[in-house]
Design an enzyme around this catalytic site. Structure first.
Site: not given
Ligand code: ACO
Length: 426
Positions: A303, A360
């Site tokens: 998140h 989710d």
């Molecule tokens: N699975 C695997 N790796 C992940 C995930 C994930 N779900 N989420 C983040 N990471 C990793 C990224 O690849 C990144 O790794 P790195 O530093 O080695 O490059 C690190 O964790 C940080 O991730 P960011 O992309 O900077 O995190 P951000 O805060 O931008 O993204 C997000 C948040 C978009 C929700 C992301 O975690 C994601 O895509 N999750 C899956 C989709 C999801 O479940 N969304 C629901 C959100 S809740 C809602 O809307 C109610």
């Protein structure tokens, strides 16, 4: 304690006032920075930027805290009802018994749609994604309820807010029934908000519909858990659209469009599809390896704000167990979800990145058990989030410092050059 920060650019110092909220991080006020220094700040994705002042929702992502008007989400989910939370978000306080009766009546008596609105649905293909139908149908409300579109009139703003909260379940249920080829069901005023919605979704003319209190409570709780989440992408979209003075229904349609994306509201559908793809517990290690190899993300994990357990995920998990138990469902996907959560929470890849299950992760299994197809999941999210969107929109209009939203940019394209006729290009 200083109440200003000093920024040095070249040989000049600029004072930036430090604004203090009631809780949470202080904020550097950069509003005059461009005028004083000829510099913008750069923050794609708004990871360090507060776009507005708000009194509605507070999140401490590191501590896993979510408060609506000061009340913790788990208390609201356990003790309150969705309509009471709607009143709280919109008006700032939990209602007295009299206030609640009036509010509930107001919402209940706005649930019907203009009869001509029903024919509007016929224009969509039956296999259209219900979020596409929602985006179009909610935008079309402006064409049917033109008497509450004056955004400068607080009374009309209130009527639009009530209409939206009241009509979203009817529209969402119609989008669902239409996709199933079933007739539309008229709302019933004697039913509660969530009971009415479930009846409009699942009742058929061929038999009586029997309410199930456990499912009604689960639906209501799911709505509470999704009601607001401060300045997320869709809420910011609603505020930005509204900042131009656009009609409230058009702004909410913009919010719905934004919510549809898989990184936001679309994640619950993707999380369930991921669990289906994994299929059984033996396949988890290979799937997790794929995540680590960056082939795909673990949907329902991570998140932008929560770098600790999403407090909504805990309530959602409990609701999931209650629903499955009530329905006597032994869903193998629940076992996959539980094992996947265990594996991920003990793996350094996820621990180091502070990736925890979000709301989710368990909502998809619950909704599927309740009878909703995956493409309805985001619709339910939009229905619930409408109160958050419209509360934030209303707050924006009550803020005397409101300005049209207009971000700036770091331009890296071509500098000025002269037009070249086509026969001279090559
Ligand atoms: N699975 C695997 N790796 C992940 C995930 C994930 N779900 N989420 C983040 N990471 C990793 C990224 O690849 C990144 O790794 P790195 O530093 O080695 O490059 C690190 O964790 C940080 O991730 P960011 O992309 O900077 O995190 P951000 O805060 O931008 O993204 C997000 C948040 C978009 C929700 C992301 O975690 C994601 O895509 N999750 C899956 C989709 C999801 O479940 N969304 C629901 C959100 S809740 C809602 O809307 C109610």
């Amino acid at each position: 304690m200083t109440d200003k920060a000093t920024l040095t650019i070249g040989d000049k110092n600029y004072d930036l006032p430090i604004l203090k909220g009631s809780t949470g991080p202080d904020v550097l006020d950069v509003r005059k920075l461009y005028g004083d220094s000829d510099h913008f700040t750069f923050d794609p994705g708004f990871t360090s930027t507060a776009s507005c002042e708000s009194k509605i929702t507070y999140i401490d992502g590191d501590a896993g805290i979510l408060l609506h008007r000061g009340y913790p989400i788990d208390q609201l989910a356990e003790k309150s009802s969705f309509l009471e939370v709607c009143h709280l978000l919109l008006n700032g306080e939990l209602p007295t018994a009299d206030e609640f009766a009036k509010f509930e009546r107001n919402i209940t008596y706005h649930t019907m749609l203009h009869a001509q609105f029903d024919s509007f649905f016929q224009g969509f293909r039956r296999d259209a994604h219900p979020m596409a139908v929602m985006t179009g149908a909610v935008g079309a409300l402006s064409a049917f309820y033109a008497d509450s579109l004056n955004v400068d009139d607080p009374k009309q703003r209130e009527i639009s807010a009530h209409r939206l909260i009241a009509k979203m379940p009817t529209i969402a249920a119609r989008a669902f029934q239409y996709s199933q080829g079933r007739p539309f069901v008229t709302p019933r005023n004697e039913l509660s908000y969530s009971e009415n919605f479930l009846r409009m979704c699942f009742s058929v003319p061929a038999e009586d519909w029997v309410p199930n209190p456990v499912l009604t409570r689960a639906m209501d709780r799911i709505f509470i858990l999704h009601a607001d989440h401060e300045q997320n992408a869709s809420t910011s979209t609603v505020r930005l659209a509204g900042s131009s003075g656009a009609h409230p229904f058009a702004c909410i349609a913009a919010g719905i469009a934004c919510l549809w994306g898989p990184s936001h509201g679309g994640a619950n559908q993707e999380a369930l599809e991921m669990l289906e793809e994994i299929g059984s517990v033996e396949n988890i290690p290979a799937y997790v390896q794929g995540v680590k190899d960056r082939k795909y993300k673990l949907m329902g994990f991570g998140h932008r704000v929560y770098k600790n357990f999403d407090p909504r995920a805990k309530v959602m998990q409990k609701t999931c167990y209650e629903v499955l138990e009530q329905l006597g469902i032994n869903d193998p996907l629940l076992h996959v979800a539980m094992e996947l959560e265990k594996v991920a929470l003990s793996d350094p890849f996820f621990i180091d990145r502070k990736l925890y299950p979000n709301i989710d992760f368990y909502s998809g299994i619950t909704l599927r058990a309740m009878g909703f197809p995956t493409n309805m999941f985001t619709v339910l999210f939009a229905l619930a989030r409408t109160v958050g969107w419209i509360s934030q929109w209303k707050e924006m209009f009550e803020d005397p410092s409101r300005k049209i939203g207009r971000p700036r940019q770091l331009y890296t394209g071509a500098t000025q050059r002269d037009y070249v006729p086509v026969d001279k290009r090559g």
